[in-house]
Write a protein that holds these residues in place. Structure first.
Motif, short mmCIF file in Angstrom:
data_model
loop_
_atom_site.label_atom_id
_atom_site.label_comp_id
_atom_site.label_asym_id
_atom_site.label_seq_id
_atom_site.Cartn_x
_atom_site.Cartn_y
_atom_site.Cartn_z
N GLN A 20 -0.13 12.64 -1.70
CA GLN A 20 -1.13 13.69 -1.54
C GLN A 20 -1.38 14.42 -2.86
OE1 GLN A 20 -1.15 16.15 2.09
NE2 GLN A 20 0.92 15.38 2.39
N ILE A 45 8.01 4.12 0.11
CA ILE A 45 7.98 5.55 0.47
C ILE A 45 9.37 6.13 0.35
CG2 ILE A 45 6.05 5.87 2.11
CD1 ILE A 45 8.61 4.95 4.09
N TYR A 89 -2.64 13.48 11.39
CA TYR A 89 -2.31 12.96 10.05
C TYR A 89 -1.67 11.57 10.07
CZ TYR A 89 0.29 13.41 5.55
OH TYR A 89 0.83 13.23 4.30
N GLN A 124 9.16 9.60 5.13
CA GLN A 124 7.97 8.95 5.69
C GLN A 124 8.28 7.80 6.64
OE1 GLN A 124 4.79 10.02 5.40
NE2 GLN A 124 5.82 11.77 4.46
N VAL A 138 -4.27 10.39 -1.55
CA VAL A 138 -4.75 10.63 -0.19
C VAL A 138 -5.34 12.04 -0.04
CG1 VAL A 138 -3.42 8.79 0.92
CG2 VAL A 138 -2.36 11.02 0.63
N HIS A 183 6.70 7.84 10.07
CA HIS A 183 5.26 7.55 10.07
C HIS A 183 4.99 6.04 9.98
CE1 HIS A 183 4.03 11.86 8.66
NE2 HIS A 183 4.40 11.81 9.92
N GLN A 197 7.44 15.53 11.02
CA GLN A 197 6.75 16.21 9.91
C GLN A 197 5.71 17.21 10.42
OE1 GLN A 197 5.61 14.08 6.15
NE2 GLN A 197 3.58 14.83 6.60
N PHE A 221 0.87 -1.19 0.00
CA PHE A 221 0.00 0.00 0.00
C PHE A 221 0.89 1.23 0.00
CE2 PHE A 221 -2.14 3.63 1.63
CZ PHE A 221 -3.44 3.52 1.17
N SER A 222 0.53 2.23 -0.80
CA SER A 222 1.17 3.53 -0.62
C SER A 222 0.24 4.63 -1.08
CB SER A 222 2.51 3.63 -1.34
OG SER A 222 3.23 4.74 -0.82
N GLY A 223 0.58 5.84 -0.72
CA GLY A 223 -0.25 6.99 -1.07
C GLY A 223 0.58 8.23 -1.32
N ASP A 269 -4.78 3.94 6.72
CA ASP A 269 -4.66 3.64 5.28
C ASP A 269 -3.99 2.28 5.08
OD1 ASP A 269 -5.51 6.25 4.80
OD2 ASP A 269 -3.50 7.02 4.37
N ILE A 270 -2.91 2.11 5.79
CA ILE A 270 -2.07 0.91 5.61
C ILE A 270 -2.75 -0.32 6.22
CG2 ILE A 270 0.16 -0.13 6.23
CD1 ILE A 270 1.22 2.86 6.31
N GLN A 330 -2.81 7.93 8.34
CA GLN A 330 -1.87 7.19 7.47
C GLN A 330 -1.76 5.73 7.93
OE1 GLN A 330 1.76 9.25 6.64
NE2 GLN A 330 2.74 7.49 5.69
N VAL A 366 5.33 -1.04 2.40
CA VAL A 366 4.94 0.33 2.08
C VAL A 366 6.10 1.07 1.41
CG1 VAL A 366 3.96 2.47 3.00
CG2 VAL A 366 3.48 0.31 4.15
N HIS A 407 -5.87 13.39 3.50
CA HIS A 407 -4.65 13.97 4.09
C HIS A 407 -4.43 15.39 3.56
CE1 HIS A 407 -3.36 9.83 5.32
NE2 HIS A 407 -2.94 10.54 6.34
N1 TRP Z 1 2.11 10.86 4.30
C1 TRP Z 1 2.49 10.45 2.98
C2 TRP Z 1 3.28 11.59 2.33
O1 TRP Z 1 3.17 12.73 2.70
C3 TRP Z 1 1.30 10.11 2.13
C4 TRP Z 1 0.55 8.93 2.69
C5 TRP Z 1 -0.69 8.93 3.27
C6 TRP Z 1 1.02 7.59 2.71
N2 TRP Z 1 -1.02 7.69 3.63
C7 TRP Z 1 -0.03 6.84 3.31
C8 TRP Z 1 2.19 6.97 2.27
C9 TRP Z 1 0.10 5.47 3.51
C10 TRP Z 1 2.31 5.58 2.49
C11 TRP Z 1 1.28 4.85 3.10
O2 TRP Z 1 3.98 11.35 1.43
#
Ligand code: TRP
Ligand code: AMP
Length: 341
Positions: A16, A151, A133, A155, A47, A158, A114, A12-14, A140-141, A137, A149, A50
Motif C-alpha cells: 500500500q 508476503i 479489502y 498477510q 495498491v 488473506h 486485519q 504477484f504482490s502488492g 489482484d492475485i 486483494q 505471492v 486498497h
Molecule cells: N494487503 C496487503 C498488505 O497490506 C497488500 C496487498 C494488496 C497485497 N493486494 C495484494 C499483497 C496482493 C499480496 C498480494 O500488505
C-alpha cells in the motif's frame, strides 16, 4: 500445489502507498520481490485502491504512489523484467473485485483479523471498502492467475481467503483449475519484524512513534540512534536460539541482524554469545547503515526524475493489463455475462 492444468508460474504482490517503507516491509516482502525476479515472471503492484479504504489526502496519496515506485526500484525491482504499476491504472482489479464479491461469503470475511484490528472498536464506522479489502486483494492475485505471492506473515490469512475464493469459483462454475490456488511465500527469518519500542507489536507504518521503525529513507544517524534506543532487556545475548524464546526484543534484533546479513539466527547467536547489547547494537547499526544507506540514496536519485517514474508506471500498467484483460474476459464468459464487443 495446483493439480491438473499447469498454470504459468507467476508471482504477484502488492504494497500500500501509505507512507514510507520500513525495515519490516523490506525484509518481510520487498527483498523477496527482487530475488524472485530471477526465477519467475513477476507483477508488482502499488495498491492504491486498497489505500483509499481509509481516508487519504489526495496530494499525499499521489506523492506516496511515486515514492513507493521509487522504493521498489531502489530495492532492485527491475522494470525491464517485472511489471511495476499502480492498481488504479488497471481497471481489471476493480472489475474482478466485484465478481469475487459475489463469490466470497460474509462468514469468511467476518473471520479476517486485519479488519478487526484496523476497524478497532467502532466497526459500524469502518468503510465498506475496509471490510471488503481482502476480496480486492484476491482479485489482484487471480487477475494474473498468480501462483506465488511473497508476503509477510500478517498477510497469510488473506492468501488463504484468496485460495478459498478461487476454489469456490472453480467449483461453482465447474471449471476445474480455472484459477490456480496461489501459494504464499513467507521468508521465515523476517516474516514478522517487530517494533523497536515494543517486542510484542509488529513494526508498522501506522505506529505513531517513528522511533518504533527504521524507514528506508532514514539517514545513518537516524538508523544508529533508533537502534541505540531500541528496547532491550538487561541480560547479555544467549548462546543458543532457545535462549531468545522469552526475550521478544532480543529475538527481534537478532532476527533483523540475521536477515540483513543473510545469515541464520543460529550463526548470529554463535557469533554474539555472551555479548552485551552495548556491543551488539553498534554492530547491528553498522550493518543496517551499510545495507540500507545505498537504498535511500537510490530512492532519492529516482525521485529526482518523476517523469521517469511515471513512464515506468504507465508501461507496467500496459503489461499488467495485457495479462489481466483476457482473464477477466474469460471470467465474464464463464459466468454468462454477455459481451457483444
Ligand atoms: N494487503 C496487503 C498488505 O497490506 C497488500 C496487498 C494488496 C497485497 N493486494 C495484494 C499483497 C496482493 C499480496 C498480494 O500488505
Ligand atoms: P503493508 O505496508 O501493510 O502494505 O505491507 C506490505 C508488505 O510488507 C506485506 O507483504 C506485509 O506482510 C509486509 N510487512 C508489513 N509489516 C511487516 C513486518 N513488521 N514484518 C514483516 N513483514 C511485514
Amino acid at each position: 500445489m495446483t493439480e491438473g492444468k499447469q498454470h504459468v508460474q507467476r508471482v504477484f504482490s502488492g504494497v500500500q502507498p501509505t507512507g514510507n517503507l520500513h525495515l519490516g516491509n523490506y525484509l518481510g516482502a520487498v527483498r523477496n520481490f527482487v530475488r524472485l525476479q530471477d526465477d519467475y515472471e513477476c507483477v508488482y503492484c502499488i495498491v492504491d485502491l486498497h489505500a483509499i479504504t481509509v481516508r487519504q489526502e489526495p496530494e499525499t496519496l499521489r506523492r506516496s504512489i511515486r515514492e513507493l515506485a521509487a522504493a521498489y526500484l531502489a530495492c532492485g525491482v527491475d522494470p525491464q523484467r517485472s511489471a511495476i504499476f499502480n492498481q488504479s491504472q488497471v481497471s481489471q482489479h476493480a472489475e474482478l473485485g466485484w465478481v469475487l464479491n459475489c463469490i466470497a461469503r460474509m462468514g469468511w470475511l467476518n473471520r479476517m483479523t486485519q479488519f478487526k484490528e484496523k476497524a478497532g472498536k467502532d466497526r459500524e464506522k469502518a468503510s465498506v471498502g475496509l471490510y471488503d479489502y481482502p476480496v480486492l486483494q484476491a482479485a489482484d492475485i487471480l487477475a494474473y492467475r498468480a501462483t506465488h505471492v511473497p508476503i509477510g506473515e500478517d498477510q497469510k490469512q488473506h492468501i488463504e481467503l484468496c485460495r478459498d475464493i478461487a476454489a469456490k469459483f472453480n467449483n461453482d462454475y465447474e471449471v476445474e483449475d480455472f484459477f490456480p490456488l496461489p501459494e504464499p511465500l513467507i521468508q521465515s527469518a523476517a516474516a514478522r519484524v517487530m517494533s523497536l519500542r515494543d517486542g510484542s507489536k509488529k513494526m508498522s507504518k501506522s505506529d505513531p512513534s517513528d522511533a518504533s521503525r527504521i524507514n528506508l529513507t532514514d539517514d545513518a544517524d537516524q538508523i544508529a540512534k533508533k537502534i541505540r534506543k531500541a528496547k532491550t532487556d538487561p541480560e547479555p545475548l544467549p548462546d543458543t536460539v532457545e535462549g531468545l524464546e522469552e526475550r521478544p526484543e532480543a529475538r527481534n534484533l537478532v532476527g533483523i541482524y540475521a536477515a540483513l546479513n543473510d545469515q541464520s539466527v543460529e550463526a548470529v547467536v554463535t557469533e554474539f554469545a555472551g555479548k552485551q547489547f552495548g556491543t551488539f547494537k553498534p554492530a547491528l547499526a553498522d550493518l543496517a547503515v551499510a545495507k540500507l544507506g545505498p537504498i535511500a540514496e537510490e530512492m532519492q536519485r529516482h525521485l529526482a526524475d518523476l517523469s521517469h517514474i511515471d513512464e515506468i508506471l504507465a508501461k507496467g500498467a500496459e503489461r499488467a493489463e495485457a495479462i489481466a484483460e483476457p482473464v477477466v474476459r474469460e471470467v465474464y464468459d464463464v459466468m454468462g455475462l454477455l459481451r457483444t464487443r
